[in-house]
Design a protein around this motif. Structure first.
Motif, short mmCIF file in Angstrom:
data_model
loop_
_atom_site.label_atom_id
_atom_site.label_comp_id
_atom_site.label_asym_id
_atom_site.label_seq_id
_atom_site.Cartn_x
_atom_site.Cartn_y
_atom_site.Cartn_z
N UNK A 142 -89.48 -7.40 -50.89
CA UNK A 142 -89.35 -8.77 -50.37
C UNK A 142 -87.95 -9.31 -50.63
N UNK A 143 -87.39 -8.99 -51.80
CA UNK A 143 -86.02 -9.40 -52.10
C UNK A 143 -85.07 -8.81 -51.05
N UNK A 144 -85.24 -7.52 -50.74
CA UNK A 144 -84.39 -6.87 -49.73
C UNK A 144 -84.55 -7.54 -48.37
N UNK A 145 -85.80 -7.85 -47.99
CA UNK A 145 -86.04 -8.48 -46.70
C UNK A 145 -85.47 -9.89 -46.64
N UNK A 146 -85.60 -10.64 -47.72
CA UNK A 146 -85.02 -11.99 -47.76
C UNK A 146 -83.50 -11.92 -47.67
N UNK A 147 -82.92 -10.95 -48.37
CA UNK A 147 -81.46 -10.78 -48.30
C UNK A 147 -81.04 -10.41 -46.89
N UNK A 148 -81.82 -9.55 -46.24
CA UNK A 148 -81.53 -9.16 -44.86
C UNK A 148 -81.54 -10.41 -43.97
N UNK A 149 -82.59 -11.22 -44.12
CA UNK A 149 -82.69 -12.45 -43.31
C UNK A 149 -81.53 -13.39 -43.59
N UNK A 150 -81.20 -13.56 -44.88
CA UNK A 150 -80.14 -14.48 -45.27
C UNK A 150 -78.80 -14.03 -44.69
N UNK A 151 -78.51 -12.72 -44.80
CA UNK A 151 -77.23 -12.21 -44.25
C UNK A 151 -77.20 -12.34 -42.74
N UNK A 152 -78.35 -12.09 -42.11
CA UNK A 152 -78.44 -12.20 -40.64
C UNK A 152 -78.17 -13.64 -40.20
N UNK A 153 -78.79 -14.58 -40.92
CA UNK A 153 -78.61 -16.00 -40.60
C UNK A 153 -77.14 -16.40 -40.78
N UNK A 154 -76.55 -15.96 -41.88
CA UNK A 154 -75.14 -16.25 -42.14
C UNK A 154 -74.25 -15.67 -41.06
N UNK A 155 -74.52 -14.41 -40.73
CA UNK A 155 -73.73 -13.70 -39.73
C UNK A 155 -73.78 -14.42 -38.38
N UNK A 156 -74.99 -14.82 -37.99
CA UNK A 156 -75.15 -15.50 -36.70
C UNK A 156 -74.39 -16.81 -36.67
N UNK A 157 -74.46 -17.55 -37.76
CA UNK A 157 -73.74 -18.84 -37.82
C UNK A 157 -72.24 -18.64 -37.78
N UNK A 158 -71.78 -17.64 -38.52
CA UNK A 158 -70.33 -17.37 -38.53
C UNK A 158 -69.85 -16.83 -37.20
#
Length: 198
Positions: free
Chosen positions: A174-190
Motif C-alpha cells: 500500500x505504501x508503494x501504491x500510495x507513493x506511485x499515486x503521489x508521484x503520478x499526481x505530482x508529475x501531472x501537475x508539473x
C-alpha cells in the motif's frame, strides 16, 4: 555487526540511560530525531501555531512510553510512528476527511495494478533537478497529507518502504501504491505547469 544490529545496540544504550534518569540522554534522542519529527508534523499539520504544541506532545508521549519500547524497530522509526499517530489524532479531532478517504481507497490499492512506466523516467529526472525544486515544493504542499508525508519520508528522509509502513501502519504494498499515486499526481501537475510555459 550489521547496520540494524548497530542501530539496536546504540538505541538500547541511549534508552537505558534515559530510563536510569539521564535527562541529557533524552535531549540527545530529541536532537537525533527532531528533523524526522518536524518533517512529519510540517507535512501533516498546516496550522503553524499548532505545530509546536503537537511536537511537544509527541516528545512527552515518547518520554512516557519509552519503557514500553521493545527494540523491534529502530528507535527513530518508533518515534516517527508516535509522531504520525499524534498528528492523526489531532486531525481526526479537527474532522479532517483526508485520512478516512484514503482508508477507503486502500482496498482498491491492494488489487490495483500500479505499475510504473518507463516513460516516467524523463519527468522524474526533471523533478529532482534544481530548477524544479521550488515548483516541486509548492505542488507537493498541495497534495493530501498522507501523500506529502510518504514522499517526504521516502525521498527526503530516505526511509525504506518497510520503515514507512511501520510509521503509518500500512502494508508495504500500500505504501508503494500510495507513493506511485503521489508521484503520478505530482508529475501531472508539473507537466501542466511545464507545458503552459512552452
Amino acid at each position: 555487526m550489521d547496520q540494524n544490529e548497530h542501530h539496536r545496540s546504540a538505541d538500547r544504550i541511549i534508552v537505558e540511560k534515559v530510563l536510569s534518569g539521564n535527562t541529557r540522554a533524552f535531549g540527545m534522542i530529541m536532537k537525533q530525531t527532531e528533523g524526522l519529527v518536524a518533517q512529519i508534523v510540517f507535512k501533516m499539520i498546516s496550522n503553524r501555531e499548532e505545530r509546536r504544541d503537537i511536537a511537544q506532545d509527541i516528545y512527552l508521549k515518547v518520554f512516557q512510553k519509552l519503557d514500553s519500547f521493545r527494540f523491534q524497530a529502530k528507535l527513530s522509526t518508533w518515534i516517527a510512528r508516535i509522531a504520525y499517530n499524534t498528528c492523526i489524532n489531532h486531525l481526526e479531532k479537527h474532522q479532517s476527511r483526508t485520512f478516512k478517504d484514503l482508508e477507503n481507497m486502500q482496498a482498491d490499492d491492494e488489487t490495483g495494478n500500479a505499475q510504473e512506466h518507463v516513460d516516467q523516467n524523463d519527468m522524474e529526472e526533471k523533478l529532482i533537478s534544481a530548477e524544479f525544486n521550488t515548483m516541486l515544493q509548492v505542488e507537493l504542499d498541495k497534495l493530501p497529507e498522507i501523500y506529502k508525508l510518504l514522499i517526504t519520508l521516502y525521498h527526503y528522509e530516505e526511509l525504506s518502504y518497510s520503515e514507512i509502513g511501520q510509521i503509518v501502519n500500512l502494508p508495504e504494498g500500500t505504501v508503494k501504491n500510495y507513493l506511485f499515486r503521489a508521484r503520478k499526481m505530482l508529475r501531472e501537475r508539473l507537466e501542466i505547469i511545464y507545458n503552459k510555459g512552452l
